[in-house]
Structure formats: structure tokens, C-alpha cells
Design a protein around this motif. Structure first.
Motif, PDB file in Angstrom:
ATOM      1  N   ALA A  15       6.857  -1.702   3.297  1.00 43.99           N
ATOM      2  CA  ALA A  15       5.714  -2.624   3.350  1.00 43.99           C
ATOM      3  C   ALA A  15       4.442  -1.962   2.848  1.00 43.99           C
ATOM      4  CB  ALA A  15       5.523  -3.123   4.779  1.00 43.99           C
ATOM      5  N   THR A  16       4.223  -0.703   3.242  1.00 39.85           N
ATOM      6  CA  THR A  16       3.024   0.022   2.821  1.00 39.85           C
ATOM      7  C   THR A  16       3.061   0.320   1.324  1.00 39.85           C
ATOM      8  OG1 THR A  16       2.845   1.046   5.006  1.00 39.85           O
ATOM      9  CG2 THR A  16       1.651   2.106   3.207  1.00 39.85           C
ATOM     10  N   LEU A  17       4.202   0.744   0.837  1.00 41.28           N
ATOM     11  CA  LEU A  17       4.335   1.063  -0.589  1.00 41.28           C
ATOM     12  C   LEU A  17       4.253  -0.193  -1.451  1.00 41.28           C
ATOM     13  CD1 LEU A  17       7.154   3.696  -0.155  1.00 41.28           C
ATOM     14  CD2 LEU A  17       4.873   4.175  -1.033  1.00 41.28           C
ATOM     15  N   ALA A  74       4.809   9.418   4.134  1.00 42.84           N
ATOM     16  CA  ALA A  74       5.004   9.948   5.489  1.00 42.84           C
ATOM     17  C   ALA A  74       5.951   9.062   6.288  1.00 42.84           C
ATOM     18  CB  ALA A  74       3.653  10.055   6.203  1.00 42.84           C
ATOM     19  N   LEU A  75       5.785   7.766   6.181  1.00 39.81           N
ATOM     20  CA  LEU A  75       6.658   6.838   6.900  1.00 39.81           C
ATOM     21  C   LEU A  75       8.100   6.962   6.427  1.00 39.81           C
ATOM     22  CD1 LEU A  75       4.318   3.712   6.911  1.00 39.81           C
ATOM     23  CD2 LEU A  75       5.128   4.926   8.949  1.00 39.81           C
ATOM     24  N   LYS A  97     -11.742   3.064   5.568  1.00 39.72           N
ATOM     25  CA  LYS A  97     -11.377   1.676   5.242  1.00 39.72           C
ATOM     26  C   LYS A  97     -10.860   1.573   3.804  1.00 39.72           C
ATOM     27  CE  LYS A  97     -14.459  -0.590   8.544  1.00 39.72           C
ATOM     28  NZ  LYS A  97     -15.497  -1.646   8.744  1.00 39.72           N
ATOM     29  N   SER A  98     -10.251   2.652   3.349  1.00 35.66           N
ATOM     30  CA  SER A  98      -9.732   2.688   1.981  1.00 35.66           C
ATOM     31  C   SER A  98      -8.497   1.807   1.837  1.00 35.66           C
ATOM     32  CB  SER A  98      -9.378   4.124   1.593  1.00 35.66           C
ATOM     33  OG  SER A  98      -8.721   4.166   0.342  1.00 35.66           O
ATOM     34  N   THR A  99      -8.428   1.114   0.730  1.00 31.00           N
ATOM     35  CA  THR A  99      -7.226   0.354   0.359  1.00 31.00           C
ATOM     36  C   THR A  99      -6.731   0.820  -1.012  1.00 31.00           C
ATOM     37  OG1 THR A  99      -8.601  -1.406  -0.589  1.00 31.00           O
ATOM     38  CG2 THR A  99      -7.881  -1.689   1.699  1.00 31.00           C
ATOM     39  N   LYS A 100      -7.147   2.012  -1.392  1.00 29.93           N
ATOM     40  CA  LYS A 100      -6.742   2.550  -2.690  1.00 29.93           C
ATOM     41  C   LYS A 100      -5.233   2.795  -2.699  1.00 29.93           C
ATOM     42  CE  LYS A 100     -11.166   4.886  -3.518  1.00 29.93           C
ATOM     43  NZ  LYS A 100     -11.829   6.212  -3.676  1.00 29.93           N
ATOM     44  N   PRO A 101      -4.566   2.428  -3.794  1.00 28.98           N
ATOM     45  CA  PRO A 101      -3.108   2.602  -3.863  1.00 28.98           C
ATOM     46  C   PRO A 101      -2.661   4.032  -3.599  1.00 28.98           C
ATOM     47  CG  PRO A 101      -3.879   1.271  -5.698  1.00 28.98           C
ATOM     48  CD  PRO A 101      -5.097   1.785  -5.006  1.00 28.98           C
ATOM     49  N   LEU A 147      -2.595   4.701   0.089  1.00 30.87           N
ATOM     50  CA  LEU A 147      -1.499   4.002   0.764  1.00 30.87           C
ATOM     51  C   LEU A 147      -0.164   4.673   0.485  1.00 30.87           C
ATOM     52  CD1 LEU A 147      -2.612   0.318   0.041  1.00 30.87           C
ATOM     53  CD2 LEU A 147      -2.720   1.525   2.236  1.00 30.87           C
ATOM     54  N   VAL A 148      -0.023   5.231  -0.714  1.00 26.22           N
ATOM     55  CA  VAL A 148       1.226   5.915  -1.062  1.00 26.22           C
ATOM     56  C   VAL A 148       1.435   7.137  -0.171  1.00 26.22           C
ATOM     57  CG1 VAL A 148       2.365   7.282  -2.849  1.00 26.22           C
ATOM     58  CG2 VAL A 148       1.380   5.072  -3.417  1.00 26.22           C
ATOM     59  N   ILE A 149       0.360   7.834   0.172  1.00 25.63           N
ATOM     60  CA  ILE A 149       0.490   8.990   1.071  1.00 25.63           C
ATOM     61  C   ILE A 149       1.051   8.535   2.412  1.00 25.63           C
ATOM     62  CG2 ILE A 149      -0.747  10.834   2.278  1.00 25.63           C
ATOM     63  CD1 ILE A 149      -2.825  10.757   0.005  1.00 25.63           C
ATOM     64  N   LYS A 150       0.545   7.426   2.924  1.00 23.74           N
ATOM     65  CA  LYS A 150       1.056   6.909   4.192  1.00 23.74           C
ATOM     66  C   LYS A 150       2.509   6.458   4.048  1.00 23.74           C
ATOM     67  CE  LYS A 150       0.295   3.537   7.871  1.00 23.74           C
ATOM     68  NZ  LYS A 150      -0.615   2.535   8.471  1.00 23.74           N
ATOM     69  N   GLY A 151       2.799   5.768   2.950  1.00 24.07           N
ATOM     70  CA  GLY A 151       4.166   5.318   2.724  1.00 24.07           C
ATOM     71  C   GLY A 151       5.145   6.471   2.642  1.00 24.07           C
TER      72      GLY A 151
END
Length: 397
Positions: free
Chosen positions: A200-202, A188-189, A175-179, A182-186
Motif C-alpha cells: 500500500a505504501t509503495l 522497512a515494512l 508531513k512529507s508525501t515525497k515518493p 514513502l519508498v523508505i517506509k515501504g
């Protein structure tokens, strides 16, 4: 695309662990006092920082076995001293030992993954990280750190879909919302060309950070541009350029965003300023500038100036591409003799005879028939799509 090579726009996400050595909370204390101090210190550090307080995973209660305590202690020591070649067989030995429990093996696999990565064995690192996660024997800090490591490693190895799946699992379970997460997900996207989702994620990551890293902002800018959100891309690029007026990269990125939005005049102004101030030192940058001018109405003289300047300084190669662009700029600015000279230099460098044929046609128009015929013959020799055009010039009287 915002950049010539999409990978240039991508974050160079270093795989790093947020720990000064491995935190081992369940390891059995070693007999020597140094190991006891290390374990006590690690336990205190763990109690002081619970990195995943919202995690849905229940931490395993199983602790390290007494039979493996010395082997684990030695493995940890070798790893913390960066003796990776020595640590590698120790980890393998623990993983193969029937006396080792899930915690012992998970910790060994967790360390083996990092050892393999440091030895440039990404495939091995990925395999060990997966094993550490699947064994499900570590405390939450190390279990989820292994998962984050795996996600970044998969993205680094161009396994974007796998990396996205791993980081999604990580985000769901922590349940992390750490920037930084989120950058790792951004990232990958973005690499999966899901640009709107990446943006949106970034954006969420940037907004959640009091001091977002410059590379995060650049990736967000690239996501906006590739998603067709040009105004958002321009706004962000202008902010970055204004913040760092002496940063050539920020200025070049802004110029690229302007070009993507068909604002060629603004792009040219930025690039020209870099050239006249002596900051333009790369061939690609010179090509970008003269190509920008070439795509604008009435900028032939500027195109000529940039190409000649680049060639004279030895930055721009006197190749086919440069000479043809120069010839066209001269021709459309009614400087026919100079255009002919440029075509004469470019034609021998062409892969086919089309440039020779263009030269022959211009020479024919200028009543320089003998030269036109020679150029037409060269065109035929190198091959053209319409050989009859060359033959008509050769047979002209």
C-alpha cells in the motif's frame, strides 16, 4: 517467496544527501573571504529551497557561536573535500568543547555521522546521527536530512523496526508525501514482512511519481507477491517485462511471479525463450527451468533436454541434484536404461544410500540382479531408512 533470497528483491537504497555539500545557514562567517563567500552562497541556497515547508518543527533561533566559527569552518572544508580522516577528529573536538552551543554540536554530529558512514563505520554514523537529532540545534533542512539518513542507515543494518520508527517520525514531523520518502517506509515494512502495508505504501509512492524508479516497481511487485496479491503482482510484472523485453531480469521476475501464482506453463514459456535465445547463462536459471518442467505433467522430455543442455554447456553442474532429476525424468518417460545410467552417476554423490536403493530397485525390476545386489550393498554402506529393503534385494535369488 518471489526470489530465492529476499534480500535480492529488496531495494539497494544508497544513503545520499540531497545537497552539494552541507548547507550551513546559521554558521558564523569566517574571517577569510573564501569562507564568507561559501556562507553567503549557502544562505542563498537555503532561502531558495525550503525542503520541508509543511514541517511542524519550529526551527531553533540559536546560531553558531563565534568561538567555534573557525573550527566549524575547517570541519566543513575538510568534509566538502572528502578528507574524512582529517574531518573525524575535528568533529570530535567540537563535540567535546564546552564552549560549543547546541547548534555547533548538532552540526558537528551531523557531519560526523556522514564522515563515519564514508569510513565504513555504520555504528558510529548511527550514533552521531541520533546525537545530531537529539541536540535539536539544526535548521529543518539539515535536521530532517539527518533523520532520513538515520532511517536508511538503520534499515541497511537490518534494524528494520528502528528504521520504520525513525522514518515514521520523519514523515509525521515533515508531513512529507515525497515518493522517495514513502519508498523508505515501504522498504522497512517489506523487510519486516508486513507485505500488505508495504504494498500500500509503495503503491502510493509509485502513483505519486511521474517516473517511478525501476527498483521501486520491483519492490512493489515483490510486496504484492509475498502478500498473496498474485494478480496485482502479475499485472505489474507483465508491464515491466513488456516495457523492457530485452531485460533478462524483468523476464526472470515475471517468470517467478507466474510460478508463485502456479502458472507454470507461462513461467516455463518465458524461461524457455531465454534458454533458446542464449540468454540463460546462470546455473540457478537452468535449475529453475528444469524444476519448473519437472513439476508439470508430461514435460519429462523438456526436463531432460534442459538438464543435458546445461551440463553440455558447462553451465549446469553434473551434481547429485541434476542427475537425480534427470533419472526421474527418464524413468517417467519410459527410458529406463538412460534412467539407470543417470542414477548410477548420481548415487555416489548422495549423502546417504537412498539413491543407491532406488537404483537397486529399478535394476531388480529390469532383471539385472547382480547389478541390483551391488547397488543394494552400496545403499547399506551409505545408510538407508529401511535397510530391510536393501537386504531383500541382496538375498534375492
Amino acid at each position: 517467496m518471489l526470489f530465492r533470497n529476499r534480500k535480492q528483491a529488496l531495494l539497494s537504497l544508497a544513503i545520499a544527501f540531497a545537497m552539494g555539500g552541507v548547507i550551513v545557514t546559521n554558521a558564523v562567517a569566517q574571517s577569510d573571504s573564501g569562507s564568507e563567500r561559501r556562507n553567503r552562497r549557502s544562505q542563498k541556497e537555503q532561502k531558495a529551497e525550503v525542503r520541508y515547508p509543511e514541517a511542524t518543527r519550529t526551527e531553533p533561533k540559536e546560531k553558531g557561536s563565534s568561538k567555534m566559527s573557525k573550527k566549524l569552518g575547517k570541519l566543513i572544508d575538510e568534509f566538502n573535500e572528502s578528507k574524512f580522516e582529517e574531518a573525524k577528529p575535528l568533529a570530535a573536538e567540537i563535540l567535546a568543547d564546552s564552549s560549543a552551543n547546541n547548534y555547533d554540536k548538532a552540526l558537528a554530529a551531523f557531519l560526523a555521522a556522514q564522515v563515519a558512514y564514508n569510513l565504513d563505520d555504520n555504528a558510529g554514523a548511527e550514533g552521531f546521527a541520533k546525537q545530531a537529532i537529539e541536540l535539536n540545534g539544526l535548521d529543518n533542512n539539515n535536521h530532517f536530512t539527518a533523520m532520513q539518513f538515520l532511517a536508511q542507515l538503520q534499515i541497511q543494518d537490518d534494524k528494520y523496526a528502528d528504521g520504520l520508527a525513525t522514518i515514521d517520525r520523519y514523515l509525521t514531523e515533515t508531513k512529507s508525501t515525497k515518493p522517495e520518502d514513502l519508498v523508505i517506509k515501504g522498504n522497512a515494512l517489506y523487510r519486516l514482512e508486513r507485505y500488505k502495508e508495504a504494498a500500500a505504501t509503495l503503491r502510493q509512492a509509485v502513483d505519486a511519481s511521474p517516473q517511478p524508479k525501476n527498483e521501486w516497481l520491483q519492490l512493489l511487485m515483490a510486496s504484492y507477491a509475498d502478500a498473496g496479491q498474485n494478480e496485482d503482482a502479475i499485472k505489474l510484472a507483465e508491464q515491466l517485462a513488456a516495457k523492457s523485453p530485452d531485460d533478462k531480469k524483468a523476464q526472470m521476475n515475471l517468470a517467478s511471479v507466474y510460478m508463485q501464482a502456479d502458472k507454470m506453463d507461462k513461467a516455463a514459456a518465458i524461461l524457455e525463450k531465454l534458454r533458446t535465445s542464449g540468454q540463460m547463462t546462470d546455473e540457478r536459471e537452468y535449475r529453475q527451468l528444469y524444476t519448473t518442467y519437472a513439476n508439470m505433467e508430461g514435460k519429462e522430455k523438456d526436463t531432460i533436454a534442459v538438464i543435458n543442455d546445461g551440463i553440455q554447456k558447462g553451465i549446469l553442474k553434473p551434481d547429485y541434484q541434476s542427475y537425480v532429476a534427470l533419472a526421474q525424468a527418464y524413468y517417467y518417460s519410459d527410458q529406463i536404461p538412460q534412467a539407470i545410467d543417470a542414477w548410477k552417476k548420481g548415487a555416489p554423490l548422495s549423502k546417504d544410500g537412498e539413491t543407491y536403493l532406488n537404483l537397486a530397485k529399478v535394476l531388480y525390476q529390469e532383471n539385472r540382479l547382480p547389478e541390483a545386489k551391488e547397488a543394494a550393498k552400496s545403499a547399506l554402506a551409505k545408510g538407508v531408512k529401511k535397510p530391510d529393503d536393501a537386504k531383500k534385494i541382496i538375498n534375492a535369488k
